[in-house]
Scaffold this active site. Structure first.
Site, PDB file in Angstrom:
ATOM      1  N   SER A  40      55.475 -35.910   2.695  1.00  0.00           N
ATOM      2  CA  SER A  40      55.825 -36.697   3.886  1.00  0.00           C
ATOM      3  C   SER A  40      55.118 -38.041   3.837  1.00  0.00           C
ATOM      4  O   SER A  40      53.883 -38.101   3.782  1.00  0.00           O
ATOM      5  CB  SER A  40      55.403 -35.954   5.145  1.00  0.00           C
ATOM      6  OG  SER A  40      55.445 -36.846   6.241  1.00  0.00           O
ATOM      7  N   HIS A  65      60.107 -36.837   2.196  1.00  0.00           N
ATOM      8  CA  HIS A  65      60.295 -36.388   3.583  1.00  0.00           C
ATOM      9  C   HIS A  65      59.950 -37.550   4.511  1.00  0.00           C
ATOM     10  O   HIS A  65      58.850 -38.099   4.465  1.00  0.00           O
ATOM     11  CB  HIS A  65      59.393 -35.182   3.855  1.00  0.00           C
ATOM     12  CG  HIS A  65      59.578 -34.580   5.203  1.00  0.00           C
ATOM     13  ND1 HIS A  65      60.603 -33.719   5.501  1.00  0.00           N
ATOM     14  CD2 HIS A  65      58.860 -34.725   6.358  1.00  0.00           C
ATOM     15  CE1 HIS A  65      60.511 -33.342   6.767  1.00  0.00           C
ATOM     16  NE2 HIS A  65      59.462 -33.935   7.309  1.00  0.00           N
ATOM     17  N   ASP A  67      59.665 -38.878   8.272  1.00  0.00           N
ATOM     18  CA  ASP A  67      59.473 -38.424   9.650  1.00  0.00           C
ATOM     19  C   ASP A  67      59.797 -39.529  10.644  1.00  0.00           C
ATOM     20  O   ASP A  67      59.032 -40.485  10.791  1.00  0.00           O
ATOM     21  CB  ASP A  67      58.023 -37.952   9.842  1.00  0.00           C
ATOM     22  CG  ASP A  67      57.782 -36.602   9.182  1.00  0.00           C
ATOM     23  OD1 ASP A  67      58.557 -35.673   9.451  1.00  0.00           O
ATOM     24  OD2 ASP A  67      56.812 -36.484   8.399  1.00  0.00           O
ATOM     25  N   MET A  69      60.201 -40.593  14.461  1.00  0.00           N
ATOM     26  CA  MET A  69      59.758 -40.165  15.801  1.00  0.00           C
ATOM     27  C   MET A  69      60.089 -41.241  16.827  1.00  0.00           C
ATOM     28  O   MET A  69      59.908 -42.426  16.549  1.00  0.00           O
ATOM     29  CB  MET A  69      58.243 -39.927  15.795  1.00  0.00           C
ATOM     30  CG  MET A  69      57.778 -38.925  14.752  1.00  0.00           C
ATOM     31  SD  MET A  69      56.017 -38.616  14.927  1.00  0.00           S
ATOM     32  CE  MET A  69      55.721 -37.598  13.466  1.00  0.00           C
ATOM     33  N   HIS A  98      63.854 -36.357   8.654  1.00  0.00           N
ATOM     34  CA  HIS A  98      63.532 -35.411   9.734  1.00  0.00           C
ATOM     35  C   HIS A  98      63.494 -36.186  11.045  1.00  0.00           C
ATOM     36  O   HIS A  98      62.534 -36.911  11.324  1.00  0.00           O
ATOM     37  CB  HIS A  98      62.176 -34.756   9.406  1.00  0.00           C
ATOM     38  CG  HIS A  98      61.680 -33.818  10.442  1.00  0.00           C
ATOM     39  ND1 HIS A  98      60.368 -33.390  10.486  1.00  0.00           N
ATOM     40  CD2 HIS A  98      62.295 -33.209  11.481  1.00  0.00           C
ATOM     41  CE1 HIS A  98      60.208 -32.568  11.512  1.00  0.00           C
ATOM     42  NE2 HIS A  98      61.371 -32.442  12.135  1.00  0.00           N
ATOM     43  N   MET A 100      62.871 -36.504  14.628  1.00  0.00           N
ATOM     44  CA  MET A 100      62.199 -35.953  15.811  1.00  0.00           C
ATOM     45  C   MET A 100      62.509 -36.902  16.960  1.00  0.00           C
ATOM     46  O   MET A 100      61.637 -37.621  17.465  1.00  0.00           O
ATOM     47  CB  MET A 100      60.691 -35.831  15.539  1.00  0.00           C
ATOM     48  CG  MET A 100      60.365 -34.685  14.588  1.00  0.00           C
ATOM     49  SD  MET A 100      58.722 -34.839  13.878  1.00  0.00           S
ATOM     50  CE  MET A 100      59.091 -35.943  12.518  1.00  0.00           C
ATOM     51  N   MET A 169      59.339 -25.550  11.774  1.00  0.00           N
ATOM     52  CA  MET A 169      58.093 -26.288  11.981  1.00  0.00           C
ATOM     53  C   MET A 169      56.930 -25.298  12.031  1.00  0.00           C
ATOM     54  O   MET A 169      56.989 -24.307  12.762  1.00  0.00           O
ATOM     55  CB  MET A 169      58.140 -27.080  13.294  1.00  0.00           C
ATOM     56  CG  MET A 169      59.092 -28.252  13.313  1.00  0.00           C
ATOM     57  SD  MET A 169      58.826 -29.480  12.006  1.00  0.00           S
ATOM     58  CE  MET A 169      57.134 -30.000  12.325  1.00  0.00           C
ATOM     59  N   ASP A 207      57.319 -27.173   7.421  1.00  0.00           N
ATOM     60  CA  ASP A 207      56.722 -28.485   7.636  1.00  0.00           C
ATOM     61  C   ASP A 207      55.540 -28.376   8.589  1.00  0.00           C
ATOM     62  O   ASP A 207      55.701 -27.989   9.747  1.00  0.00           O
ATOM     63  CB  ASP A 207      57.817 -29.406   8.209  1.00  0.00           C
ATOM     64  CG  ASP A 207      57.359 -30.833   8.425  1.00  0.00           C
ATOM     65  OD1 ASP A 207      56.237 -31.187   8.022  1.00  0.00           O
ATOM     66  OD2 ASP A 207      58.147 -31.605   9.001  1.00  0.00           O
TER      67      ASP A 207
HETATM   68  C1  DX5 Z   1      54.889 -33.524  11.847  1.00  0.00           C
HETATM   69  C2  DX5 Z   1      55.771 -33.987  10.722  1.00  0.00           C
HETATM   70  C3  DX5 Z   1      55.304 -33.541   9.399  1.00  0.00           C
HETATM   71  C4  DX5 Z   1      53.951 -34.069   9.008  1.00  0.00           C
HETATM   72  C5  DX5 Z   1      53.267 -33.009   8.224  1.00  0.00           C
HETATM   73  O1  DX5 Z   1      55.452 -33.893  13.046  1.00  0.00           O
HETATM   74  O2  DX5 Z   1      57.098 -33.504  10.898  1.00  0.00           O
HETATM   75  O3  DX5 Z   1      56.265 -33.836   8.396  1.00  0.00           O
HETATM   76  O4  DX5 Z   1      53.992 -35.237   8.257  1.00  0.00           O
HETATM   77  O5  DX5 Z   1      51.979 -33.413   7.972  1.00  0.00           O
HETATM   78  P1  DX5 Z   1      50.882 -32.420   7.369  1.00  0.00           P
HETATM   79  O6  DX5 Z   1      51.415 -31.951   6.044  1.00  0.00           O
HETATM   80  O7  DX5 Z   1      49.684 -33.278   7.263  1.00  0.00           O
HETATM   81  O8  DX5 Z   1      50.762 -31.294   8.342  1.00  0.00           O
HETATM   82 ZN    ZN Z   2      58.523 -33.642   9.163  1.00  0.00          ZN
END
Ligand code: DX5
Ligand code: ZN
Length: 247
Positions: A40, A65, A67, A69, A98, A100, A169, A207
């Protein structure tokens, strides 16, 4: 009643062969999947994003990956499709986006234009998950559905024949570096059984809090795509870190 069971079997008999035809897979084949590692970039240094992506590519990452948000579905902000469009120029790696975000359907066109390979939406974030998944696929991308730790597997049960991946998750989404929630392990095993019983060939992605120890637990339970942010980007030896997630 017997007739209801009968009619449900009819639906499955119709849908499942269709799924196999579309994905060019034979029943019972291809269930043993290779493990993929998807670092990620949430844990990357955003000032050097191109270099940070090259670094994981050289180190053997299978996917990137990404993320996204929105500060509403999760209590944090990252970036959107314009950033994806820019980093698309520096790598051919598979982009696993991903989302969110609330109402993810309104961003799907933008992610398709930006060069995303897969868009993953949260079942909790849209009122019309089926429509959203079809929209992603009509745009030529793969489709995934994500579930928060407290969300039950039945939320994805009816959509399984339509998706390429389910993301479970293993932390509450919003931040990197949180610790792994152990109850995810039996949840993965139950999802793997649901998928196998339906004769489907779907990736299970995990994840949150993945490292060289938790990776073993989730792989044994049936996960096939492991996301890792802080573990990969925090390692002195990136290649060894990625390899340790597959070992
Ligand atoms: C959390 C994200 C993850 C995050 C994971 O909201 O969706 O992808 O980057 O990070 P680690 O591997 O540090 O838990
Ligand atoms: Zn993620």
């Amino acid at each position: 009643s017997a007739s209801l069971v009968g009619s449900e079997m009819c639906i499955r008999d119709r849908i499942v062969p269709d799924y196999f035809r579309r994905n060019k897979i034979q029943k019972g084949k291809g269930r043993k999947k290779m493990i993929k590692v998807a670092p990620s970039i949430l844990s990357a240094d955003f000032a050097y994003l191109a270099d940070e992506i090259k670094k994981i590519e050289t180190a053997g990452a299978d996917w990137v990956h990404i993320d996204v948000m929105d500060g509403a579905f999760v209590p944090n902000l990252t970036f959107g499709a314009p950033v994806v469009k820019n980093i698309r120029k520096v790598t051919d790696l598979f982009f696993d986006c991903h989302l969110m975000v609330n109402n993810p359907e309104q961003y799907i066109d933008d992610f398709a234009d930006a060069g995303a390979d897969m868009v993953v939406v949260h079942a909790e974030a849209t009122k019309h998950l089926h429509r959203c998944v079809q929209y992603i696929k009509n745009k030529g991308m793969q489709a995934g559905v994500a579930l928060n730790p407290a969300s039950p597997l039945c939320l994805v049960e009816e959509i399984l024949p339509d998706v390429d991946m389910v993301l479970l998750m293993s932390v509450n989404p919003g931040f990197g570096g949180q610790s792994f929630i152990e109850t995810t392990v039996p949840k993965i095993a139950r999802l793997r059984k649901m998928i196998n019983d339906a004769g489907l060939n779907i990736e299970i992605q995990v994840d949150g809090g993945i490292n060289d120890k938790t990776s073993k637990l989730v792989r044994e339970a049936g996960a096939t795509v492991l996301v890792a942010g802080s573990y990969v980007y925090g390692a002195a030896d990136t290649k060894a870190a990625i390899a340790s997630l597959k070992a």
